[in-house]
Write a protein that holds these residues in place. Structure first.
Motif, short mmCIF file in Angstrom:
data_model
loop_
_atom_site.label_atom_id
_atom_site.label_comp_id
_atom_site.label_asym_id
_atom_site.label_seq_id
_atom_site.Cartn_x
_atom_site.Cartn_y
_atom_site.Cartn_z
N ARG A 1 2.21 1.84 -3.47
CA ARG A 1 1.16 2.33 -4.36
C ARG A 1 0.80 3.78 -4.06
O ARG A 1 0.55 4.58 -4.98
CB ARG A 1 -0.08 1.44 -4.23
CG ARG A 1 0.11 0.03 -4.78
CD ARG A 1 -1.06 -0.86 -4.42
NE ARG A 1 -2.31 -0.35 -4.95
CZ ARG A 1 -3.51 -0.69 -4.48
NH1 ARG A 1 -3.59 -1.52 -3.44
NH2 ARG A 1 -4.60 -0.19 -5.01
N ALA B 1 -5.80 9.90 -1.56
CA ALA B 1 -5.29 8.54 -1.76
C ALA B 1 -5.72 7.59 -0.65
O ALA B 1 -5.60 6.37 -0.81
CB ALA B 1 -3.76 8.56 -1.85
N GLU C 1 -5.99 8.26 -7.30
CA GLU C 1 -6.97 7.19 -7.11
C GLU C 1 -6.95 6.75 -5.64
O GLU C 1 -5.89 6.53 -5.07
CB GLU C 1 -6.63 5.99 -8.00
CG GLU C 1 -6.69 6.28 -9.49
CD GLU C 1 -8.09 6.58 -9.97
OE1 GLU C 1 -9.05 6.09 -9.32
OE2 GLU C 1 -8.24 7.29 -10.97
N LEU D 1 -6.80 4.49 -2.50
CA LEU D 1 -6.16 3.18 -2.36
C LEU D 1 -6.41 2.52 -1.01
O LEU D 1 -6.25 1.32 -0.88
CB LEU D 1 -4.64 3.34 -2.54
CG LEU D 1 -4.15 3.86 -3.89
CD1 LEU D 1 -2.65 4.09 -3.84
CD2 LEU D 1 -4.49 2.87 -5.00
N ALA E 1 0.83 -1.21 0.00
CA ALA E 1 0.00 0.00 0.00
C ALA E 1 0.87 1.26 0.00
O ALA E 1 0.56 2.24 -0.68
CB ALA E 1 -0.93 -0.01 1.21
N GLU F 1 0.93 6.97 -6.57
CA GLU F 1 -0.19 7.88 -6.80
C GLU F 1 0.21 9.33 -6.53
O GLU F 1 -0.11 10.23 -7.31
CB GLU F 1 -1.38 7.50 -5.92
CG GLU F 1 -2.10 6.24 -6.35
CD GLU F 1 -2.70 6.37 -7.74
OE1 GLU F 1 -3.36 7.39 -8.02
OE2 GLU F 1 -2.48 5.46 -8.56
#
Length: 345
Positions: free
Chosen positions: A22, A71, A212, A214, A19, A26
């Motif tokens: 990611r 996010a 986006e 997450l 996570a 982002e």
């Protein structure tokens, strides 16, 4: 002997690490560089703490916080602190409301902007101490009292405050006791030459990325609980303990330069911050244990607002950051650290 970590926690650590990667991807859509700042902010979030970001205008502090909120699927509020801001403007107030059916009047609490998961307290040093105190009390207690009633703040809840180090006119610097409420004091630096080139290319070219979501708030709470279950060895704990104790002047553990140049050192909260944040950083990097490297990586943001130089240090241009660097040089990381003999446990 350190407790063994369960298989479910091992899987959770790996999930948190993925996570984190990611989220960095982002944020890179809208934030160029600032990887250290992003990591330190996320460490504070995982450690259930608040962070103070200091940097000159135009370094994307506000954009970073708002993008992080996008996010993570969290509610986000920005509070612009000004000299005329009142405590009730932050926490909320009781208003008189009339029942349209009965005509009776009564008080109703109108929540302030602090009732959100993520708060951006912009230029917190521009508001008077009374409003600062109301904000910091809510940060500490995670609740607001109004009209004799207590209102709990949402969970997760954390404050990312900013202040400008340049303009001092019309500001109300946070006292050291209130600075200590912030888990980390993060310095936001200028971008590198390549990063600044990329910033100019993106912004002037209209290349605006979209963040986006997450992570949900529930997932974040689970990750925060995971951090508390991560074990830490006596060696790593002892190193953090030795650094904190060495920062205090006129003690048996303090080096000569501390007695000479430090007005006061870090208290127990500094040690708690180092240990908790080291565990949070370990989880972000996919590890189930904190290391000496985690402690050293977080020393400055964890202690720079908890160590103050005296007049002699100021005369010699010795900042808190430089004093921390000297502490690292003075306290050996490879020494054997054990629980003190007169320990209560």
């Amino acid at each position: 002997m350190q407790p063994e970590i369960s298989q479910s926690d091992l899987a959770a650590v790996e999930k948190c690490h993925k996570a984190y990667l990611r989220i960095r991807e982002e944020l890179a859509k809208v934030i160029v560089g600032q990887q250290r700042v992003i990591e330190e902010v996320l460490v504070a979030v995982l450690a259930r703490g608040h962070a103070l970001l200091e940097g000159v205008p135009g370094l994307a502090k506000t954009l970073l916080v708002s993008s992080l909120a996008q996010a993570t699927h969290l509610t986000f509020k920005r509070i612009q602190f000004t000299p005329d801001l009142m405590p009730s403007d932050v926490t909320g107030t009781d208003i008189i409301q009339e029942d349209p059916k009965t005509g009776e009047r009564g008080y109703k609490f109108l929540p302030g902007p602090i009732f959100a998961n993520m708060i951006l307290a912009d230029e917190i040093n521009r508001t008077p101490p009374k409003t600062q105190a109301a904000m910091l009390e809510a940060m500490q207690e995670r609740q607001v009292t109004a009209g004799g009633r207590v209102y709990r703040l949402p969970d997760p809840f954390f404050v990312l405050a900013t202040q400008n180090p340049l303009e001092q006119e019309g500001t109300y610097p946070l006292p050291e006791a209130q600075l200590d409420r912030f888990l980390l004091y993060i310095k936001v630096d200028y971008p590198s030459p390549a990063e600044e080139w990329e910033i100019a290319r993106r912004v002037t070219g209209g290349h605006q990325g979209t963040i986006e979501p997450l992570m949900t708030g529930e997932e974040l709470i689970n990750f925060q609980r995971l951090v508390t279950r991560i074990p830490i060895s006596d060696q790593v704990l002892g190193y953090a303990w030795a650094l904190v104790r060495a920062s205090r002047p006129s003690t048996d553990e303090s080096p000569d330069f501390v007695t000479r140049w430090v007005a006061w050192g870090a208290g127990p909260r500094g040690l708690l911050t180092l240990v908790t944040c080291a565990k949070a950083r370990a989880v972000l990097h996919g590890r189930c244990h904190a290391t000496i490297g985690d402690i050293q990586a977080l020393l400055k943001p964890a202690l720079r607002h908890r160590i103050a130089g005296n007049y002699a240090a100021q005369a010699n241009n010795l900042t808190s950051d430089r004093l921390i660097e000297m502490l690292v040089e003075a306290v050996p990381a490879d020494a054997k650290y054990e629980k003190p003999e007169n320990s209560l446990v």
